[in-house]
Design a protein around this motif. Structure first.
Motif, PDB file in Angstrom:
ATOM      1  N   LYS A 221       0.817  -1.149  -0.073  1.00 26.45           N
ATOM      2  CA  LYS A 221      -0.085   0.092   0.041  1.00 26.45           C
ATOM      3  C   LYS A 221       0.971   1.350   0.061  1.00 26.45           C
ATOM      4  CE  LYS A 221      -4.441  -0.959   1.915  1.00 26.45           C
ATOM      5  NZ  LYS A 221      -5.304  -1.024   3.320  1.00 26.45           N
ATOM      6  N   LYS A 222       2.139   1.250   0.753  1.00 25.53           N
ATOM      7  CA  LYS A 222       2.775   2.252   0.872  1.00 25.53           C
ATOM      8  C   LYS A 222       3.351   2.685  -0.450  1.00 25.53           C
ATOM      9  CE  LYS A 222       3.976   1.903   5.981  1.00 25.53           C
ATOM     10  NZ  LYS A 222       4.816   0.751   6.342  1.00 25.53           N
ATOM     11  N   LYS A 223       3.472   1.583  -1.285  1.00 25.03           N
ATOM     12  CA  LYS A 223       4.397   1.740  -2.658  1.00 25.03           C
ATOM     13  C   LYS A 223       3.177   2.125  -3.610  1.00 25.03           C
ATOM     14  CE  LYS A 223       7.988  -1.395  -1.845  1.00 25.03           C
ATOM     15  NZ  LYS A 223       9.346  -0.810  -2.080  1.00 25.03           N
ATOM     16  N   ASN A 224       1.881   2.094  -3.307  1.00 23.33           N
ATOM     17  CA  ASN A 224       0.763   2.650  -3.995  1.00 23.33           C
ATOM     18  C   ASN A 224       0.578   1.704  -5.070  1.00 23.33           C
ATOM     19  OD1 ASN A 224      -1.107   4.264  -4.292  1.00 23.33           O
ATOM     20  ND2 ASN A 224       0.046   5.760  -5.727  1.00 23.33           N
ATOM     21  N   LEU A 225       0.663   0.191  -4.820  1.00 24.32           N
ATOM     22  CA  LEU A 225       0.494  -0.860  -5.891  1.00 24.32           C
ATOM     23  C   LEU A 225      -0.777  -1.628  -5.563  1.00 24.32           C
ATOM     24  CD1 LEU A 225       4.124  -1.980  -6.006  1.00 24.32           C
ATOM     25  CD2 LEU A 225       3.051  -0.856  -7.893  1.00 24.32           C
ATOM     26  N   ILE A 226      -1.184  -1.471  -4.480  1.00 25.71           N
ATOM     27  CA  ILE A 226      -2.305  -2.417  -4.190  1.00 25.71           C
ATOM     28  C   ILE A 226      -3.833  -2.040  -4.784  1.00 25.71           C
ATOM     29  CG2 ILE A 226      -3.980  -3.159  -2.236  1.00 25.71           C
ATOM     30  CD1 ILE A 226      -1.679  -4.963  -1.747  1.00 25.71           C
ATOM     31  N   VAL A 227      -4.272  -3.548  -5.390  1.00 23.96           N
ATOM     32  CA  VAL A 227      -5.615  -3.392  -5.932  1.00 23.96           C
ATOM     33  C   VAL A 227      -6.481  -4.544  -5.166  1.00 23.96           C
ATOM     34  CG1 VAL A 227      -7.229  -3.582  -7.944  1.00 23.96           C
ATOM     35  CG2 VAL A 227      -4.725  -2.543  -8.057  1.00 23.96           C
ATOM     36  N   SER A 228      -7.529  -4.127  -4.307  1.00 22.82           N
ATOM     37  CA  SER A 228      -8.270  -5.236  -3.971  1.00 22.82           C
ATOM     38  C   SER A 228      -9.239  -5.716  -4.588  1.00 22.82           C
ATOM     39  CB  SER A 228      -8.712  -4.627  -2.484  1.00 22.82           C
ATOM     40  OG  SER A 228      -7.870  -4.322  -1.442  1.00 22.82           O
ATOM     41  N   LEU A 229      -9.622  -7.048  -4.632  1.00 19.23           N
ATOM     42  CA  LEU A 229     -10.546  -7.450  -5.554  1.00 19.23           C
ATOM     43  C   LEU A 229     -11.596  -8.318  -4.353  1.00 19.23           C
ATOM     44  CD1 LEU A 229      -8.702  -9.056  -8.506  1.00 19.23           C
ATOM     45  CD2 LEU A 229     -10.054  -7.109  -8.500  1.00 19.23           C
ATOM     46  N   ASP A 230     -12.713  -8.385  -4.803  1.00 19.14           N
ATOM     47  CA  ASP A 230     -13.732  -9.255  -4.178  1.00 19.14           C
ATOM     48  C   ASP A 230     -13.891 -10.644  -4.601  1.00 19.14           C
ATOM     49  OD1 ASP A 230     -15.722 -10.378  -2.969  1.00 19.14           O
ATOM     50  OD2 ASP A 230     -17.496  -9.147  -3.426  1.00 19.14           O
ATOM     51  N   ALA A 231     -12.797 -11.707  -3.854  1.00 17.11           N
ATOM     52  CA  ALA A 231     -12.685 -12.726  -4.446  1.00 17.11           C
ATOM     53  C   ALA A 231     -13.726 -13.758  -4.082  1.00 17.11           C
ATOM     54  CB  ALA A 231     -11.203 -13.217  -4.144  1.00 17.11           C
ATOM     55  N   SER A 232     -14.927 -13.177  -3.427  1.00 19.32           N
ATOM     56  CA  SER A 232     -15.687 -14.309  -2.711  1.00 19.32           C
ATOM     57  C   SER A 232     -16.773 -14.426  -4.064  1.00 19.32           C
ATOM     58  CB  SER A 232     -16.738 -13.834  -1.564  1.00 19.32           C
ATOM     59  OG  SER A 232     -17.159 -12.558  -1.969  1.00 19.32           O
ATOM     60  N   LYS A 233     -16.734 -13.988  -5.280  1.00 16.59           N
ATOM     61  CA  LYS A 233     -17.547 -14.073  -6.266  1.00 16.59           C
ATOM     62  C   LYS A 233     -17.068 -15.196  -7.149  1.00 16.59           C
ATOM     63  CE  LYS A 233     -18.424  -9.053  -7.016  1.00 16.59           C
ATOM     64  NZ  LYS A 233     -18.077  -7.863  -7.788  1.00 16.59           N
ATOM     65  N   ILE A 234     -17.689 -15.373  -8.140  1.00 15.94           N
ATOM     66  CA  ILE A 234     -17.517 -16.700  -9.047  1.00 15.94           C
ATOM     67  C   ILE A 234     -16.369 -16.365  -9.658  1.00 15.94           C
ATOM     68  CG2 ILE A 234     -19.737 -17.730  -9.048  1.00 15.94           C
ATOM     69  CD1 ILE A 234     -20.177 -16.652 -11.910  1.00 15.94           C
ATOM     70  N   SER A 235     -15.536 -17.214 -10.227  1.00 11.77           N
ATOM     71  CA  SER A 235     -14.463 -17.095 -10.859  1.00 11.77           C
ATOM     72  C   SER A 235     -14.186 -16.143 -12.062  1.00 11.77           C
ATOM     73  CB  SER A 235     -13.583 -18.289 -11.270  1.00 11.77           C
ATOM     74  OG  SER A 235     -14.259 -19.202 -11.821  1.00 11.77           O
ATOM     75  N   SER A 236     -15.394 -16.211 -12.962  1.00 14.80           N
ATOM     76  CA  SER A 236     -15.365 -15.495 -14.101  1.00 14.80           C
ATOM     77  C   SER A 236     -15.746 -14.126 -13.858  1.00 14.80           C
ATOM     78  CB  SER A 236     -16.353 -16.173 -15.035  1.00 14.80           C
ATOM     79  OG  SER A 236     -17.713 -16.083 -14.273  1.00 14.80           O
ATOM     80  N   LEU A 237     -16.318 -13.618 -12.832  1.00 17.85           N
ATOM     81  CA  LEU A 237     -16.627 -12.380 -12.242  1.00 17.85           C
ATOM     82  C   LEU A 237     -15.290 -11.727 -11.765  1.00 17.85           C
ATOM     83  CD1 LEU A 237     -20.343 -12.200 -10.812  1.00 17.85           C
ATOM     84  CD2 LEU A 237     -19.254 -11.395 -13.032  1.00 17.85           C
ATOM     85  N   ILE A 238     -14.588 -12.668 -10.993  1.00 21.21           N
ATOM     86  CA  ILE A 238     -13.409 -11.954 -10.324  1.00 21.21           C
ATOM     87  C   ILE A 238     -12.184 -11.767 -11.524  1.00 21.21           C
ATOM     88  CG2 ILE A 238     -11.413 -12.352  -8.914  1.00 21.21           C
ATOM     89  CD1 ILE A 238     -13.143 -14.994  -7.483  1.00 21.21           C
ATOM     90  N   PHE A 239     -12.331 -12.632 -12.450  1.00 27.00           N
ATOM     91  CA  PHE A 239     -11.448 -12.543 -13.637  1.00 27.00           C
ATOM     92  C   PHE A 239     -11.710 -11.173 -14.275  1.00 27.00           C
ATOM     93  CE2 PHE A 239      -9.417 -13.587 -17.751  1.00 27.00           C
ATOM     94  CZ  PHE A 239      -8.114 -13.541 -17.306  1.00 27.00           C
ATOM     95  N   GLU A 240     -13.187 -10.794 -14.691  1.00 28.16           N
ATOM     96  CA  GLU A 240     -13.470  -9.563 -15.235  1.00 28.16           C
ATOM     97  C   GLU A 240     -12.963  -8.409 -14.664  1.00 28.16           C
ATOM     98  OE1 GLU A 240     -17.677  -8.994 -15.875  1.00 28.16           O
ATOM     99  OE2 GLU A 240     -17.856 -10.964 -17.134  1.00 28.16           O
ATOM    100  N   ASN A 241     -13.171  -8.389 -13.240  1.00 32.05           N
ATOM    101  CA  ASN A 241     -12.754  -7.401 -12.400  1.00 32.05           C
ATOM    102  C   ASN A 241     -11.154  -7.050 -12.404  1.00 32.05           C
ATOM    103  OD1 ASN A 241     -15.124  -6.765 -11.532  1.00 32.05           O
ATOM    104  ND2 ASN A 241     -14.909  -7.955  -9.865  1.00 32.05           N
ATOM    105  N   LEU A 242     -10.465  -8.302 -12.612  1.00 34.49           N
ATOM    106  CA  LEU A 242      -8.896  -8.178 -12.954  1.00 34.49           C
ATOM    107  C   LEU A 242      -8.380  -7.591 -14.190  1.00 34.49           C
ATOM    108  CD1 LEU A 242      -6.171  -9.532 -11.645  1.00 34.49           C
ATOM    109  CD2 LEU A 242      -6.791 -11.666 -12.741  1.00 34.49           C
ATOM    110  N   ILE A 243      -9.110  -8.036 -15.131  1.00 37.08           N
ATOM    111  CA  ILE A 243      -8.825  -7.756 -16.379  1.00 37.08           C
ATOM    112  C   ILE A 243      -9.203  -6.423 -16.401  1.00 37.08           C
ATOM    113  CG2 ILE A 243      -9.271  -7.772 -18.850  1.00 37.08           C
ATOM    114  CD1 ILE A 243      -7.402 -10.175 -17.834  1.00 37.08           C
ATOM    115  N   SER A 244     -10.109  -6.043 -16.046  1.00 35.87           N
ATOM    116  CA  SER A 244     -10.578  -4.252 -16.084  1.00 35.87           C
ATOM    117  C   SER A 244      -9.728  -3.344 -15.406  1.00 35.87           C
ATOM    118  CB  SER A 244     -12.174  -3.912 -15.984  1.00 35.87           C
ATOM    119  OG  SER A 244     -12.456  -4.226 -14.621  1.00 35.87           O
ATOM    120  N   SER A 245      -9.027  -4.017 -14.365  1.00 35.12           N
ATOM    121  CA  SER A 245      -8.301  -3.228 -13.248  1.00 35.12           C
ATOM    122  C   SER A 245      -6.745  -3.013 -14.180  1.00 35.12           C
ATOM    123  CB  SER A 245      -8.165  -3.761 -12.082  1.00 35.12           C
ATOM    124  OG  SER A 245      -7.007  -3.694 -11.316  1.00 35.12           O
ATOM    125  N   ILE A 246      -6.415  -4.169 -14.666  1.00 32.90           N
ATOM    126  CA  ILE A 246      -5.292  -4.151 -15.522  1.00 32.90           C
ATOM    127  C   ILE A 246      -5.440  -3.115 -16.676  1.00 32.90           C
ATOM    128  CG2 ILE A 246      -3.811  -5.474 -17.081  1.00 32.90           C
ATOM    129  CD1 ILE A 246      -4.211  -7.861 -15.366  1.00 32.90           C
TER     130      ILE A 246
END
Ligand code: AMP
Length: 218
Positions: A188-213
């Protein structure tokens, strides 16, 4: 591209890193997988690591650092890589920083996969896989369509990881809280953290991951 995946055991970071590896065409390095293959090969590292892993403890820093050093040097990592399950302690994170600097590269993002303990315990203690093709299942969330028969290869033999029992899982979660949670602050101090809600189903987590990238690149 260098991405780090942080998260408790069972947070789905292994599944997501394999999906991202395919999507981006870069390699994913899992220290857990590397250690399990050392155990299968009965190597010196494997023999040293086994008792720590079976009891849900972290393997000593020097052992995993050596594994990471030897992998990152490999030319196939030139395009970038995903680190799944490394670093897990601040000492490992500091060594990694130096290693990446020495390669004249930088960490792009550190994804933190967030899930509640209840879901984690069910995800891990329920997981099993096909012995032949490795297809993943879960007693609570995803059983084969025909009981006892793998959906993908029809094999009838399944296996579970030795460290996926409820007792060891609780120990692994405790170790995660004590040694790995501070890493979130570190990044966090290096300003690199992105938090993802990983309780969702894997396809939704992946969508969030890709859009954040993608957002990061704009
Ligand atoms: P995983 O497959 O990532 O859940 O890792 C399984 C086990 O391997 C962990 O419970 C640890 O015992 C060991 N392990 C994996 N990665 C590391 C690491 N970076 N540092 C120390 N131990 C590790």
């Amino acid at each position: 591209m260098i991405y780090i995946f942080l998260g408790a055991p069972g947070s789905g970071k292994g599944t997501q890193s394999k999906m991202l590896q395919k999507h981006l065409g870069i390699v994913s390095i899992s220290t857990g997988d590397a250690l399990r293959s050392e155990i299968l090969n009965k190597s010196e590292i494997g023999i040293k690591a086994k008792s720590f892993m079976d009891s849900g403890m972290l393997v000593p820093d020097d052992v995993v650092i050596d594994i990471i050093k030897s992998k990152i040097k490999n030319v196939e990592y030139e395009k970038g890589f995903i680190l799944d399950g490394f670093p897990r302690t601040e000492a490992q994170a500091k060594v990694l920083d130096n290693l990446i600097k020495s390669l004249d590269k930088k960490i792009d993002k550190v994804f933190n996969f967030e899930v509640s303990d209840d879901v984690l315990i069910k995800r891990i203690s329920g997981r099993f896989s096909c012995k032949k093709c490795g297809a993943l299942y879960n007693h609570y969330f995803k059983t084969p369509n025909v009981k006892g028969v793998c959906d993908d290869c029809n094999s009838t033999e399944f296996e579970s990881r030795l460290d996926d029992n409820e007792q060891t899982v609780k120990q692994r979660l405790e170790v995660y809280r004590q040694t790995s949670l501070p890493l979130i602050e570190f990044y966090k101090k290096k300003n690199l953290i992105v938090s993802l809600d990983a309780s969702k189903i894997s396809s939704l987590i992946f969508e969030n991951l890709i859009s954040s990238i993608k957002n990061n690149k704009q």
